[in-house]
Design an enzyme around this catalytic site. Structure first.
Site, PDB file in Angstrom:
ATOM      1  CG  ASP A  82      -1.964   0.948   1.156  1.00  0.00           C
ATOM      2  OD1 ASP A  82      -2.523   1.520   0.234  1.00  0.00           O
ATOM      3  OD2 ASP A  82      -2.185   1.620   2.090  1.00  0.00           O
ATOM      4  CG  ASP A  98      -2.638   3.773  -3.294  1.00  0.00           C
ATOM      5  OD1 ASP A  98      -3.705   3.135  -4.259  1.00  0.00           O
ATOM      6  OD2 ASP A  98      -1.977   3.450  -2.617  1.00  0.00           O
ATOM      7  CD  GLU A  99      -5.146  -0.682  -0.693  1.00  0.00           C
ATOM      8  OE1 GLU A  99      -5.597  -1.855  -0.016  1.00  0.00           O
ATOM      9  OE2 GLU A  99      -5.923   1.098  -0.226  1.00  0.00           O
TER      10      GLU A  99
HETATM   11 MG   LIG Z   1      -2.758   3.794   0.441  1.00  0.00          MG
END
Ligand SMILES: [Mg+2]
Length: 366
Positions: A12, A107-108
């Site tokens: 993350d 983003d994860e």
């Molecule tokens: Mg994040």
């Protein structure tokens, strides 16, 4: 249970949108920064940096409120093209470690690195290597959690955030979950947490003292999940795009949408985002549209049809039907498609029933 424990990494990035903005304009690093909409247009904070967080600013907060908390806050509009470019770089880095990648957002992602040979098979060192490459090649920081399953990996990635990582080994699971607050269980929101607290349950350790049948009686289907997750058990597989059954986008609104008209007005923007998301996934074939609504009392409903036309009109019909089930202000709206799986006809028939109408959805929590 006889199989070797899996090695799951949840990666993350730290305040992703804001991190990209700070990377591209270092003068923003030392100031409180949010990425989001303008306060005068009832905008909402999408992400903010850690300087802003010290003032109590957080994502999903209205920009107007964020500015009251932090008058010097700089708010920049999101630039999704730049964020997507960074996201693609990050996904390429993941692919160097495993083909089993389940992106949760730009983003994860979950990575299943079980049996991968990199770094002598050490998931901890793979996580370090991934974070190092993100720092060096993308210019931002990421945090990671390493655990035997998705639930614990996600909890762990938050443990040493930002720019840190945390390992939960299989032999550590029992001790780790014992003191874990029930709020950390995915799917436990304010309402369920409140009900658990009323029953004297604060931690997963407290939950473990309850019989499965009693949890089922109190919490229905969720009780089953509480029983297993409180023991750190989570068998969900890392689902790559190949195995994915649906694609959807949703939005939680900082101000509840008061009526059907307000909901309908939000629809085109959501359908646009869904279209973009499908394009990013290579425009897969789909059979079936869905609209999800969460009302202000946190009750939730999903309406589906077997349509294959991505239009505001079609989604509007579903939205009307869903809204009629609650007739309350709406806090979250989502639109999605069921992906077609041409090779899996029996499943299709199960999904839509013999008459072609969708079967009631046993919807898993995202
Ligand atoms: Mg994040």
């Amino acid at each position: 249970m006889s199989a070797a424990p899996r090695k799951i990494i949840h990666v993350d990035c730290d305040c992703f949108y804001a991190a990209i903005e700070m990377r591209d304009d270092p003068s923003l690093r030392a100031v409180p920064l949010a990425v989001g909409g303008r306060p005068e247009t009832r905008g909402v904070v999408a992400t903010c940096n850690y300087v802003a967080r010290r003032f109590g600013v957080h994502s999903a907060m209205s920009s107007a409120r964020a500015l009251r908390l932090c008058p010097d806050l700089i708010i920049v509009p999101p630039d999704m093209a730049r964020y997507r470019a960074a996201s693609q770089q990050i996904m390429l880095i993941y692919q160097a470690f495993t083909p089993l990648i389940e992106p949760l957002s730009l983003d994860e992602a979950y990575l299943d690195v079980s049996g991968q040979p990199h770094e002598q098979g050490s998931a901890t060192r793979m996580a370090e290597a991934i974070r190092r490459r993100i720092r060096e090649e993308v210019g931002i920081t990421a945090s990671a959690g390493i655990a035997p399953n998705k639930f614990l990996a996600k909890v762990a990635s938050d443990w040493n955030k930002p720019d840190g990582q945390f390992l939960i080994r299989p032999q550590d699971v029992a001790a780790f979950v014992k003191t874990l607050p029930v709020e950390k269980i995915f799917g436990v929101g304010k309402v369920t947490a409140g009900r658990l607290h009323q029953l004297g349950i604060q931690s997963c350790g407290d939950l473990q003292r309850w019989e499965r049948a009693d949890l089922l009686r109190h919490f229905g289907k969720m009780g089953e999940r509480l029983y297993e997750l409180s023991r750190g058990q989570d068998e969900r597989q890392v689902e790559t795009d190949r195995g994915r059954k649906s694609i959807s986008v949703e939005e939680t609104y900082a101000h509840d949408l008061p009526d059907l008209a307000a909901c309908l007005a939000k629809l085109p923007e959501l359908v646009d985002r869904l279209q973009a998301r499908l394009a990013r996934n290579g425009n897969p074939a789909y059979r079936g549209l869905s609209v999800k609504l969460k009302f202000d009392d946190f009750s939730q409903t999903t309406v589906e049809n077997s349509g294959s036309q991505l239009s505001n009109v079609r989604f509007g019909e579903l939205l009307r039907a869903g809204h009629a089930r609650g007739r309350r202000p709406v806090r979250l709206l989502g639109v999605g498609v069921k992906l077609a799986d041409e090779n899996d006809l029996p499943r299709q028939l199960r999904l839509f029933g013999k008459d072609g109408r969708p079967l009631p959805d046993a919807e898993p929590e995202a």
